[in-house]
Design a protein around this motif. Structure first.
Motif: not given
Lengths: 270, 365
Positions: B52-80
């Motif tokens: 992640i750090k390397q990507f930020e350094e090479e591209t200058g793009i700031k990474v905002v990184y979040d985590l999920f635990e199951t596919n089913e938990e991720m889906y409603p977040v994207i849907q909403a």
């Protein structure tokens, strides 16, 4: 005017983090996936699996609450007799594990109870037969009692400490023996602490899913596990919310029963 | 693919720490963020943090990184769509569900030149959920198989088929996956059915088989299978191939008097893929494509593989590996071993409910 301003943040907190989330759960609970009104989610508690899970949860949390009470009351009595200094040190020791994360403590029990765990290791060095401890209802009850015991000890201890020694002395002057002092003076006066202890143990025990997953090997399905599954694996928030509402009703009923018992207890029985 | 809650907590705490550290560094370099941001939504413990750090350094793009635990938990977040993520890493069947519900944007593959490094085999595999390879870029893949303890399992009982998980000799010594689809996969495959069956009678038959198995099962767990098997708690367990590298190293380091072997059952198994996709409402689509392209770079893919140990679909990264790893048949099995295997498909909410209800019945039995 000033007073109203002061209550502002709490009001916002209550609306934002209590009222609105609760309303959302109710909304999810009485609608289906397409958003139309239905009571099916709530009625589904009567299906065999859900009713069984609820019954098992009630049973296990009842047993662990009773065990907590049996363990906590004598302890609180001992602490009272030790006086403020020593007593509060023991209380401190008791709540010390609570500084550790709940999950870690439960995982530690897993290592203790496992087949090749610490307890069986000790047993085998003593040439005793090994015990099958983990993944049983007993292990779940143990986990509940261990995790929730401080919630029972603290309120009872607090209430007992507040009872004036002169009340006890007066009873003794009037000829009461130790047993009568306990039954007729201390017990009735400590009922409020006992009641809040019971609610603080019973409610989290009824809704837990982590303890049954870790110490029950997920072989024992509690109502908390059902709800967790609907949210994290089943993608069915509506059913999960419906069942949560049913659970809330059960918690309200148990609290009402306890409150009623408390009122009667103080008024007449003792 | 499946990461435990505990690990996630630890990782969450770590990533919070690193975000604070990163934002601290950001001020000095003043570079991260100069080319905009990218919102990444990934599994817990599913990337080497330094990438992640390397990507930020090479591209200058700031990474905002979040985590999920199951596919089913991720889906409603994207849907909403309350948080607009630019790039997400779901599994096969979930990608299909998102695609069918119009939640995904086509990836402009011209912006992902490193796609050529991904073995075409996996693009072919992806077609079962992304028929035209337009929406997803494979990140990691693997199989599900049987792990057994060479000391606790008699040589003549060595498992080769899923049906060996019904052998009475393993009573109280079997660890099953605490996951609806994975457990049903075991039963369905042992019956000779497709793991994507929507046939009610077949699901019922599998359910009854799993109920029959329950008395033999010691516990239903997810990634505790790994630690319990290393500790010799159980003789046999169902596990993801991605855990094997860790297990093999651990068995060596602990000098255990047994070894743990991985078998892909004859009946075939679940082949899974986790791939990067871009949600339809992504605000920084081009940055997301840069992110995907970066992760497809062989040296980066190798770094990530070494950290997460789940097999990489990246041919370029594979070529960079030690010969010993390349020949690790547990991680990179020959294709003829996989001939009966299938990728999970999204079965629709109705059928999903069928599986869920059946699973609850098994658990409450």
């Amino acid at each position: 005017m000033n007073k109203k301003l002061l209550s502002g943040p709490y009001l916002m907190w209550m609306i934002g983090f209590i009222i609105i989330p609760l309303a959302l759960i109710v909304l999810y609970g009485v609608t289906d996936r397409s958003g139309s009104f239905t009571l099916a989610n709530i009625i589904s508690i009567t299906t065999e699996e859900h009713a069984k899970a609820l019954w098992l949860s009630l049973l296990l949390s009842f047993v662990s609450t009773a065990l907590c009470l049996i363990l906590a009351y004598p302890l609180a009595m001992i602490l009272r007799s030790r006086g403020i200094g020593q007593g509060s040190f023991i209380v401190f020791i008791f709540i010390l594990p609570m500084w550790m994360n709940f999950l870690l403590r439960t995982l530690a029990w897993q290592t203790l109870l496992e087949r090749n765990g610490v307890i069986n290791g000790v047993l085998s060095t003593l040439r005793l037969p090994s015990l099958n401890l983990i993944n049983t209802p007993g292990a779940i009850i143990l986990g509940m009692v261990y995790n929730f015991l401080p919630f029972m000890v603290l309120p009872i201890y607090n209430v007992l400490m507040k009872i004036d020694d002169n009340v006890v002395n007066a009873a003794r002057d009037l000829g009461a023996n130790s047993f009568q002092v306990l039954i007729r003076i201390l017990l009735p006066l400590s009922i409020p602490g006992v009641v809040s202890g019971i609610t603080m143990v019973f409610v989290p025990a009824l809704t837990t899913f982590v303890i049954s997953n870790l110490l029950g090997g997920s072989k024992i399905l509690l109502i908390g596990n059902v709800i967790e599954q609907e949210f994290t694996k089943g993608s069915n928030w509506n059913l999960g919310s419906g069942l949560s509402l049913v659970l809330m009703v059960f918690i309200l009923i148990s609290m009402a029963l306890i409150a009623k018992y408390d009122k009667n207890g103080e008024g007449t029985a003792f | 693919m499946k990461k435990s809650f505990v690990k996630l907590l630890a990782f969450g705490a770590l990533s919070l720490l690193s975000i604070t550290l990163l934002s601290g560094c950001g001020k000095k370099e003043a570079k991260a963020g100069s080319a905009g941001e990218v919102y990444v939504y990934n599994w817990g413990e599913y990337i080497d943090e330094s990438v992640i750090k390397q990507f930020e350094e090479e591209t200058g793009i700031k990474v905002v990184y979040d985590l999920f635990e199951t596919n089913e938990e991720m889906y409603p977040v994207i849907q909403a769509g309350a948080v607009k993520y630019d790039v997400v890493c779901p599994s096969d069947y979930m990608i299909q569900k998102m695609r069918e519900n119009n939640l995904l944007a086509e990836i402009n593959l011209d912006n992902v030149p490193n796609l050529k490094e991904v073995d075409p085999k996996y693009m072919e595999m992806s077609k079962s959920f992304d028929p035209e390879n337009k929406y997803s870029v494979p990140y990691s893949w693997g199989t599900v198989g049987i792990l057994y303890n060479t000391k606790m399992v008699d040589p003549k009982d060595v498992p080769t088929k899923w049906s060996d998980l019904w052998n009475e000799k393993f009573k109280d010594n079997i660890l099953m996956q605490d996951s609806v689809r994975d457990s049903f996969m075991v039963a369905l495959k042992s019956l000779g059915y497709s793991l994507n069956t929507t046939n009610e009678a077949e699901i019922k038959e599998a359910k009854e088989l799993l109920i029959k198995q329950k008395p033999l099962v010691q516990a239903y767990v997810i990634d505790q299978v790994r630690d319990k098997m290393i500790g010799g708690e159980a003789a046999i367990g169902v596990i993801y191939s991605g855990e094997m590298l860790y297990i093999q190293n651990e068995v060596k380091n602990l000098n255990l008097d047994y070894s743990l072997e991985y078998v892909i059952p004859e009946e075939g198994t679940n082949l899974w893929l986790d791939s990067w996709v871009i949600p339809a409402n992504a605000p920084n689509k081009e940055n997301a494509e840069k992110w995907i392209n970066f992760l497809c770079r062989p040296d980066i893919a190798k770094k990530n593989f070494e950290y997460i140990t789940y097999p990489t679909p990246n041919k370029g990264a594979f070529d960079l590996l030690d010969p010993e790893l390349k020949n690790n048949k547990t991680l990179f099995p020959d294709s003829d071993v996989l001939k009966n295997s299938e990728v999970y498909k999204y079965l629709g909410d109705e059928v999903d409910s069928l599986y869920n209800e059946a699973w609850k019945e098994i658990k409450s039995n």
